[in-house]
Design a protein around this motif. Sequence first.
Motif, PDB file in Angstrom:
ATOM      1  N   VAL A 182       0.838  -1.199   0.000  1.00 57.00           N
ATOM      2  CA  VAL A 182       0.000   0.000   0.000  1.00 57.00           C
ATOM      3  C   VAL A 182       0.871   1.246   0.000  1.00 57.00           C
ATOM      4  O   VAL A 182       0.608   2.207  -0.740  1.00 57.00           O
ATOM      5  CB  VAL A 182      -0.967  -0.015   1.205  1.00 57.00           C
ATOM      6  CG1 VAL A 182      -1.683   1.317   1.346  1.00 57.00           C
ATOM      7  CG2 VAL A 182      -1.982  -1.129   1.043  1.00 57.00           C
ATOM      8  N   GLY A 195       2.286   2.172  -3.343  1.00 54.78           N
ATOM      9  CA  GLY A 195       1.365   2.630  -4.362  1.00 54.78           C
ATOM     10  C   GLY A 195       0.588   1.540  -5.084  1.00 54.78           C
ATOM     11  O   GLY A 195      -0.062   1.817  -6.095  1.00 54.78           O
ATOM     12  N   VAL A 196       0.619   0.331  -4.621  1.00 56.64           N
ATOM     13  CA  VAL A 196      -0.186  -0.723  -5.238  1.00 56.64           C
ATOM     14  C   VAL A 196      -1.641  -0.461  -4.881  1.00 56.64           C
ATOM     15  O   VAL A 196      -1.973  -0.111  -3.754  1.00 56.64           O
ATOM     16  CB  VAL A 196       0.258  -2.120  -4.717  1.00 56.64           C
ATOM     17  CG1 VAL A 196      -0.594  -3.216  -5.306  1.00 56.64           C
ATOM     18  CG2 VAL A 196       1.724  -2.353  -5.042  1.00 56.64           C
ATOM     19  N   SER A 197      -2.530  -0.616  -5.858  1.00 54.17           N
ATOM     20  CA  SER A 197      -3.940  -0.305  -5.621  1.00 54.17           C
ATOM     21  C   SER A 197      -4.540  -1.264  -4.596  1.00 54.17           C
ATOM     22  O   SER A 197      -4.114  -2.410  -4.460  1.00 54.17           O
ATOM     23  CB  SER A 197      -4.737  -0.386  -6.922  1.00 54.17           C
ATOM     24  OG  SER A 197      -4.876  -1.727  -7.326  1.00 54.17           O
ATOM     25  N   THR A 198      -5.559  -0.777  -3.898  1.00 49.90           N
ATOM     26  CA  THR A 198      -6.191  -1.608  -2.871  1.00 49.90           C
ATOM     27  C   THR A 198      -6.894  -2.809  -3.484  1.00 49.90           C
ATOM     28  O   THR A 198      -7.000  -3.848  -2.838  1.00 49.90           O
ATOM     29  CB  THR A 198      -7.195  -0.782  -2.051  1.00 49.90           C
ATOM     30  OG1 THR A 198      -8.131  -0.170  -2.930  1.00 49.90           O
ATOM     31  CG2 THR A 198      -6.477   0.272  -1.230  1.00 49.90           C
ATOM     32  N   ARG A 199      -7.366  -2.696  -4.715  1.00 45.50           N
ATOM     33  CA  ARG A 199      -7.993  -3.851  -5.376  1.00 45.50           C
ATOM     34  C   ARG A 199      -6.984  -4.960  -5.610  1.00 45.50           C
ATOM     35  O   ARG A 199      -7.272  -6.134  -5.393  1.00 45.50           O
ATOM     36  CB  ARG A 199      -8.621  -3.431  -6.706  1.00 45.50           C
ATOM     37  CG  ARG A 199      -9.878  -2.642  -6.541  1.00 45.50           C
ATOM     38  CD  ARG A 199     -10.508  -2.345  -7.866  1.00 45.50           C
ATOM     39  NE  ARG A 199     -11.648  -1.462  -7.659  1.00 45.50           N
ATOM     40  CZ  ARG A 199     -12.280  -0.844  -8.624  1.00 45.50           C
ATOM     41  NH1 ARG A 199     -11.894  -1.008  -9.862  1.00 45.50           N
ATOM     42  NH2 ARG A 199     -13.306  -0.063  -8.356  1.00 45.50           N
ATOM     43  N   LYS A 200      -5.781  -4.580  -6.066  1.00 42.11           N
ATOM     44  CA  LYS A 200      -4.746  -5.594  -6.289  1.00 42.11           C
ATOM     45  C   LYS A 200      -4.298  -6.211  -4.966  1.00 42.11           C
ATOM     46  O   LYS A 200      -4.049  -7.410  -4.890  1.00 42.11           O
ATOM     47  CB  LYS A 200      -3.556  -4.994  -7.025  1.00 42.11           C
ATOM     48  CG  LYS A 200      -3.840  -4.705  -8.482  1.00 42.11           C
ATOM     49  CD  LYS A 200      -2.616  -4.200  -9.183  1.00 42.11           C
ATOM     50  CE  LYS A 200      -2.943  -3.886 -10.641  1.00 42.11           C
ATOM     51  NZ  LYS A 200      -1.773  -3.352 -11.350  1.00 42.11           N
ATOM     52  N   GLN A 246      -6.928  -8.702  -4.028  1.00 44.98           N
ATOM     53  CA  GLN A 246      -6.822  -9.922  -4.839  1.00 44.98           C
ATOM     54  C   GLN A 246      -5.671 -10.800  -4.369  1.00 44.98           C
ATOM     55  O   GLN A 246      -5.811 -12.023  -4.258  1.00 44.98           O
ATOM     56  CB  GLN A 246      -6.633  -9.567  -6.313  1.00 44.98           C
ATOM     57  CG  GLN A 246      -7.854  -8.969  -6.965  1.00 44.98           C
ATOM     58  CD  GLN A 246      -7.560  -8.473  -8.375  1.00 44.98           C
ATOM     59  OE1 GLN A 246      -6.416  -8.396  -8.784  1.00 44.98           O
ATOM     60  NE2 GLN A 246      -8.620  -8.104  -9.095  1.00 44.98           N
TER      61      GLN A 246
END
Length: 130
Positions: free
Chosen positions: A111, A114-119, A122
């Motif tokens: 997080v 910068g990794v998206s919360t959706r990824k 998953q």
Amino acid sequence: MAQYQITVDSQLLHQLFLGNSQDSGVAKLLESVLNQVLQAQATEQLGAEPYERTDERQAYRNGTYPHQLTTRVGTITLRVPRIRGGKFSTELFARYQRSEQALVLALMEMVVNGVSTRKVAQITEELCGT
């Protein structure tokens, strides 16, 4: 490490070998064995069996509380002993807690980077199954 005497119910063995789902039988067997190990560890810490009166007794039992543990064979419910006037400690959950802490730290790092919360969601579902 202490040796524990574990008993297995014949109905549990029947379910393990002749049941429709092997995973449910293995989960019930694992749950039974781990609950017996927890009771034996409580006996070791207290210095007395349940309802036994000895001079070496450290404290008294105060029931149990349920603890959900997710394993490869399914979610099992353990009955963790409570001790009046003290704290029950077991090494059974220590390994699980360390791996959980490592997973949480890895997710936090994703997080922050910068990794998206959706990824992240998953990846968490793939790793943990829930």
